[in-house]
Design an enzyme around this catalytic site. Sequence first.
Site, PDB file in Angstrom:
ATOM      1  N   HIS A   1     -36.765 -53.404 -31.758  1.00  0.00           N
ATOM      2  CA  HIS A   1     -36.038 -53.775 -32.981  1.00  0.00           C
ATOM      3  C   HIS A   1     -36.792 -53.310 -34.214  1.00  0.00           C
ATOM      4  O   HIS A   1     -37.892 -53.773 -34.499  1.00  0.00           O
ATOM      5  CB  HIS A   1     -35.838 -55.287 -33.048  1.00  0.00           C
ATOM      6  CG  HIS A   1     -34.861 -55.708 -34.106  1.00  0.00           C
ATOM      7  ND1 HIS A   1     -33.534 -55.361 -34.063  1.00  0.00           N
ATOM      8  CD2 HIS A   1     -35.014 -56.431 -35.237  1.00  0.00           C
ATOM      9  CE1 HIS A   1     -32.904 -55.868 -35.113  1.00  0.00           C
ATOM     10  NE2 HIS A   1     -33.790 -56.524 -35.850  1.00  0.00           N
TER      11      HIS A   1
ATOM     12  N   GLN B   1     -37.660 -50.991 -44.203  1.00  0.00           N
ATOM     13  CA  GLN B   1     -38.327 -52.194 -44.695  1.00  0.00           C
ATOM     14  C   GLN B   1     -39.849 -52.085 -44.676  1.00  0.00           C
ATOM     15  O   GLN B   1     -40.533 -52.913 -45.287  1.00  0.00           O
ATOM     16  CB  GLN B   1     -37.847 -53.409 -43.904  1.00  0.00           C
ATOM     17  CG  GLN B   1     -36.386 -53.736 -44.174  1.00  0.00           C
ATOM     18  CD  GLN B   1     -35.858 -54.915 -43.376  1.00  0.00           C
ATOM     19  OE1 GLN B   1     -36.626 -55.707 -42.822  1.00  0.00           O
ATOM     20  NE2 GLN B   1     -34.548 -55.051 -43.308  1.00  0.00           N
TER      21      GLN B   1
ATOM     22  N   ARG C   1     -34.258 -61.823 -48.576  1.00  0.00           N
ATOM     23  CA  ARG C   1     -33.158 -60.871 -48.435  1.00  0.00           C
ATOM     24  C   ARG C   1     -32.758 -60.258 -49.774  1.00  0.00           C
ATOM     25  O   ARG C   1     -32.377 -59.080 -49.838  1.00  0.00           O
ATOM     26  CB  ARG C   1     -31.955 -61.558 -47.781  1.00  0.00           C
ATOM     27  CG  ARG C   1     -30.873 -60.577 -47.367  1.00  0.00           C
ATOM     28  CD  ARG C   1     -29.735 -61.269 -46.647  1.00  0.00           C
ATOM     29  NE  ARG C   1     -28.946 -62.119 -47.514  1.00  0.00           N
ATOM     30  CZ  ARG C   1     -27.729 -62.577 -47.213  1.00  0.00           C
ATOM     31  NH1 ARG C   1     -27.179 -62.284 -46.049  1.00  0.00           N
ATOM     32  NH2 ARG C   1     -27.075 -63.355 -48.048  1.00  0.00           N
TER      33      ARG C   1
ATOM     34  N   TYR D   1     -28.503 -49.991 -40.234  1.00  0.00           N
ATOM     35  CA  TYR D   1     -27.297 -50.414 -40.946  1.00  0.00           C
ATOM     36  C   TYR D   1     -27.184 -49.842 -42.347  1.00  0.00           C
ATOM     37  O   TYR D   1     -26.227 -50.140 -43.074  1.00  0.00           O
ATOM     38  CB  TYR D   1     -27.171 -51.939 -40.989  1.00  0.00           C
ATOM     39  CG  TYR D   1     -28.334 -52.704 -41.576  1.00  0.00           C
ATOM     40  CD1 TYR D   1     -28.536 -52.781 -42.946  1.00  0.00           C
ATOM     41  CD2 TYR D   1     -29.216 -53.379 -40.745  1.00  0.00           C
ATOM     42  CE1 TYR D   1     -29.578 -53.510 -43.478  1.00  0.00           C
ATOM     43  CE2 TYR D   1     -30.258 -54.116 -41.262  1.00  0.00           C
ATOM     44  CZ  TYR D   1     -30.449 -54.171 -42.632  1.00  0.00           C
ATOM     45  OH  TYR D   1     -31.498 -54.894 -43.154  1.00  0.00           O
TER      46      TYR D   1
ATOM     47  N   HIS E   1     -24.169 -56.329 -36.453  1.00  0.00           N
ATOM     48  CA  HIS E   1     -25.243 -56.913 -37.258  1.00  0.00           C
ATOM     49  C   HIS E   1     -25.500 -58.357 -36.872  1.00  0.00           C
ATOM     50  O   HIS E   1     -26.639 -58.757 -36.603  1.00  0.00           O
ATOM     51  CB  HIS E   1     -24.935 -56.817 -38.749  1.00  0.00           C
ATOM     52  CG  HIS E   1     -26.021 -57.428 -39.586  1.00  0.00           C
ATOM     53  ND1 HIS E   1     -26.010 -58.763 -39.955  1.00  0.00           N
ATOM     54  CD2 HIS E   1     -27.169 -56.911 -40.073  1.00  0.00           C
ATOM     55  CE1 HIS E   1     -27.109 -59.029 -40.649  1.00  0.00           C
ATOM     56  NE2 HIS E   1     -27.828 -57.925 -40.740  1.00  0.00           N
TER      57      HIS E   1
ATOM     58  N   ARG F   1     -22.227 -63.403 -38.359  1.00  0.00           N
ATOM     59  CA  ARG F   1     -21.866 -63.583 -39.764  1.00  0.00           C
ATOM     60  C   ARG F   1     -21.146 -62.353 -40.304  1.00  0.00           C
ATOM     61  O   ARG F   1     -20.308 -62.452 -41.191  1.00  0.00           O
ATOM     62  CB  ARG F   1     -23.118 -63.836 -40.617  1.00  0.00           C
ATOM     63  CG  ARG F   1     -23.788 -65.172 -40.372  1.00  0.00           C
ATOM     64  CD  ARG F   1     -24.998 -65.371 -41.280  1.00  0.00           C
ATOM     65  NE  ARG F   1     -26.145 -64.573 -40.877  1.00  0.00           N
ATOM     66  CZ  ARG F   1     -26.616 -63.534 -41.530  1.00  0.00           C
ATOM     67  NH1 ARG F   1     -26.027 -63.121 -42.649  1.00  0.00           N
ATOM     68  NH2 ARG F   1     -27.672 -62.879 -41.091  1.00  0.00           N
TER      69      ARG F   1
ATOM     70  N   HIS G   1     -28.178 -59.373 -33.955  1.00  0.00           N
ATOM     71  CA  HIS G   1     -28.959 -60.503 -34.455  1.00  0.00           C
ATOM     72  C   HIS G   1     -28.209 -61.794 -34.115  1.00  0.00           C
ATOM     73  O   HIS G   1     -26.994 -61.882 -34.343  1.00  0.00           O
ATOM     74  CB  HIS G   1     -29.075 -60.479 -35.987  1.00  0.00           C
ATOM     75  CG  HIS G   1     -29.862 -59.341 -36.572  1.00  0.00           C
ATOM     76  ND1 HIS G   1     -29.364 -58.540 -37.571  1.00  0.00           N
ATOM     77  CD2 HIS G   1     -31.111 -58.900 -36.331  1.00  0.00           C
ATOM     78  CE1 HIS G   1     -30.269 -57.657 -37.933  1.00  0.00           C
ATOM     79  NE2 HIS G   1     -31.344 -57.849 -37.190  1.00  0.00           N
TER      80      HIS G   1
ATOM     81  N   HIS H   1     -33.918 -62.032 -31.920  1.00  0.00           N
ATOM     82  CA  HIS H   1     -34.458 -63.294 -32.440  1.00  0.00           C
ATOM     83  C   HIS H   1     -34.094 -64.484 -31.533  1.00  0.00           C
ATOM     84  O   HIS H   1     -34.968 -65.038 -30.891  1.00  0.00           O
ATOM     85  CB  HIS H   1     -34.042 -63.563 -33.886  1.00  0.00           C
ATOM     86  CG  HIS H   1     -34.405 -62.480 -34.843  1.00  0.00           C
ATOM     87  ND1 HIS H   1     -35.703 -62.046 -34.992  1.00  0.00           N
ATOM     88  CD2 HIS H   1     -33.651 -61.722 -35.675  1.00  0.00           C
ATOM     89  CE1 HIS H   1     -35.724 -61.071 -35.896  1.00  0.00           C
ATOM     90  NE2 HIS H   1     -34.496 -60.856 -36.314  1.00  0.00           N
TER      91      HIS H   1
ATOM     92  N   ASP I   1     -39.368 -55.173 -36.301  1.00  0.00           N
ATOM     93  CA  ASP I   1     -38.358 -55.616 -37.264  1.00  0.00           C
ATOM     94  C   ASP I   1     -38.643 -55.122 -38.681  1.00  0.00           C
ATOM     95  O   ASP I   1     -38.420 -53.953 -39.000  1.00  0.00           O
ATOM     96  CB  ASP I   1     -38.261 -57.134 -37.196  1.00  0.00           C
ATOM     97  CG  ASP I   1     -37.016 -57.687 -37.880  1.00  0.00           C
ATOM     98  OD1 ASP I   1     -36.322 -56.927 -38.566  1.00  0.00           O
ATOM     99  OD2 ASP I   1     -36.732 -58.892 -37.729  1.00  0.00           O
TER     100      ASP I   1
END
Length: 458
Positions: free
Chosen positions: A61, A66, A87, A126, A211, A214, A237, A274, A325
Amino acid sequence: MVADNHQMLFAERALLIDGWAEDVVFSVDVEGRIASLEQGVSPGSARCLGGPVIPAVANLHSHAFQRAMAGLTEVAGQGDDSFWTWREEMYRLVSLLTPDDVVAIAAKLQVELLKGGFGRVAEFHYLHHEADGRPYAEPAEMSLAMLWAAEQSGIGLTLLPVFYAHSDFGGAAPTAGQRRFIHDVDGFLTLLHGLVGPCRAAGARLGLAFHSLRAVTGDEIAAIMKTVPGHAPIHIHVAEQEREVEASIAHSGRRPVERLYDIADVDDRWCLVHATHVTDAEVAMIAHSSAIAGLCPTTEADLGDGIFPGSEFLAADGRFGIGTDSHVATSVAEELRILEYGQRLRDRRRNRMAARPGASVGRSLFDHALAGGAQAAGVAEPGLSVGARADLVVLDGRSPYLASVDGDAILDRWIFGGVGPLVRDVMIGGRWLVEDGRHPEEEGIDRAFATALARLKA
């Protein structure tokens, strides 16, 4: 007789698919696979490797971009900082990134991952569109950037384009910060099918990701799954934060993992990233389905997400792998150490993730990460054996910490000894990508990375 164009390698100690062996000679063919393997022999003309040899692990992952944020979100806000406040800073970075930035950041990260003992990375990708949300002239521009980065670094790549359509449960409209991520089903399938050829040409594995629950609806998952090849890895996720669990229950009356199993046929192709906040029943559900729990311990600690019930999951015969991650850390050893230490802090006991009484914790963790990472990345059974891809890591035999131990204690020293970087050399697919701690393209990759960070700061 071994052909003259094979590489011949000698290791005094090597962790083979059936355990530790001494005085091992490998031959690696021109296709980058282990053609032969002999134990208890002299090196002859083989290249003598500089320490214990172990298989490279797949990182299941990654959000490569990031890495540019690492260490820059450690200033306290006005209230309780959490994933949700972090975020917002991530969205700010997203708004600035160009394809060239993504190539530079990803290539630098991938070199760091190689030096940390990873041989492949599953990129949960993404970031698709221009800053204003419009598709690039080449809709796969950002995905192609990931392929180009991997070509520079040489790391194995499993590319997971991410379907992302909504901001919350029930199909809520996306926010401005999410506009670079968003597809409808038809647009996403066009992207996905258009990447088959480029991934094949680059030697990358292609899968896909949703993703989160949500960001997608059950109907959207069903529509996309109708077109997915039966062998493609599928990631999502799930149950990362308590707020997510509460929102899922409010929307559907079901917790996220329960809801996922209601709407999808979850099997060994799936990686549930996760899965931090799960009940005993959900632990059993994941284990029984043979899905991989995709654990990212340093990121989960950094974001204050919580502690995955690792010892309970192992007791249920669950499968897991590790990822980095958001990349606040980039090594196999650090992820596995934090995973075990989280269990110890929660339980106030030691040696929580050992396979059985008397077993090495380091070896148990490593074996799970090796097998689980390969499954989640959609690649062949891992390990050093005849016919396997030559993806191997040479630990630094110059270290007195390693020189003074044998067998599984080598892994315990590496993971828990706190003795600094111990990865000396890395071969992926028969190519030496790290030798004595250096990558052959490192200077150019570092320059491009420095340029990208300077531009993002301006």
